[in-house]
Scaffold this motif. Structure first.
Motif, short mmCIF file in Angstrom:
data_model
loop_
_atom_site.label_atom_id
_atom_site.label_comp_id
_atom_site.label_asym_id
_atom_site.label_seq_id
_atom_site.Cartn_x
_atom_site.Cartn_y
_atom_site.Cartn_z
N GLU A 51 38.29 51.87 29.26
CA GLU A 51 36.92 51.56 29.70
C GLU A 51 36.44 50.25 29.08
OE1 GLU A 51 32.47 53.25 28.88
OE2 GLU A 51 34.03 54.75 29.27
N LYS A 54 38.17 47.28 30.76
CA LYS A 54 37.64 47.02 32.10
C LYS A 54 36.28 46.32 32.02
CE LYS A 54 40.01 50.75 34.53
NZ LYS A 54 39.86 52.07 35.19
N GLU A 55 35.43 46.77 31.11
CA GLU A 55 34.12 46.13 30.94
C GLU A 55 34.28 44.69 30.46
OE1 GLU A 55 31.71 48.64 28.45
OE2 GLU A 55 31.76 50.28 29.91
N TRP A 56 35.20 44.44 29.55
CA TRP A 56 35.45 43.10 29.06
C TRP A 56 35.93 42.19 30.20
CZ3 TRP A 56 39.36 39.57 28.82
CH2 TRP A 56 39.20 38.50 27.94
N LEU A 57 36.85 42.70 31.00
CA LEU A 57 37.35 41.93 32.13
C LEU A 57 36.24 41.59 33.12
CD1 LEU A 57 40.74 43.74 32.72
CD2 LEU A 57 40.44 41.35 32.02
N GLU A 58 35.35 42.54 33.38
CA GLU A 58 34.22 42.28 34.28
C GLU A 58 33.34 41.16 33.74
OE1 GLU A 58 33.25 43.47 37.34
OE2 GLU A 58 35.27 44.32 37.36
N ARG A 59 33.06 41.19 32.45
CA ARG A 59 32.20 40.16 31.84
C ARG A 59 32.86 38.80 31.83
NH1 ARG A 59 31.70 43.96 27.80
NH2 ARG A 59 32.84 42.62 26.36
N HIS A 61 35.55 37.71 33.65
CA HIS A 61 36.18 37.23 34.88
C HIS A 61 35.21 37.29 36.06
CE1 HIS A 61 39.76 37.82 32.41
NE2 HIS A 61 40.25 36.84 33.14
N ALA A 62 33.94 37.52 35.80
CA ALA A 62 32.96 37.54 36.87
C ALA A 62 32.90 36.17 37.52
CB ALA A 62 31.58 37.95 36.31
N LYS A 65 37.03 35.02 40.95
CA LYS A 65 37.94 35.59 41.97
C LYS A 65 38.17 34.62 43.08
CE LYS A 65 36.88 40.32 40.91
NZ LYS A 65 36.44 41.58 41.34
#
Length: 65
Positions: A51, A54-59, A61-62, A65
């Motif tokens: 979890e 995933k949260e780190w990646l969202e922050r 890599h926002a 894409k």
């Protein structure tokens, strides 16, 4: 009996589904706190770490894409 399988003891259980193992090194105090937090939420440390990742990646890599 030489053919008998040893009884399963403590240790890692096989990963479920299509999960893969990821080994890393961390400060022992951080590991202890993660494990305690996971126990407090009736979860595994692996679930908590996934979890968090995933949260780190969202922050981080926002918008990339």
């Amino acid at each position: 009996m030489a053919d008998a399988k040893p009884s399963p003891g403590k240790g890692r259980k096989p990963s479920s589904g299509n999960k893969k193992q990821f080994l890393t090194s961390m400060d022992p105090e951080v590991i202890r706190r993660i494990k305690q937090a996971a126990i407090g939420q009736d979860r595994t440390a692996s679930e908590v770490m996934e979890e968090a990742a995933k949260e780190w990646l969202e922050r981080h890599h926002a918008g990339k894409k």
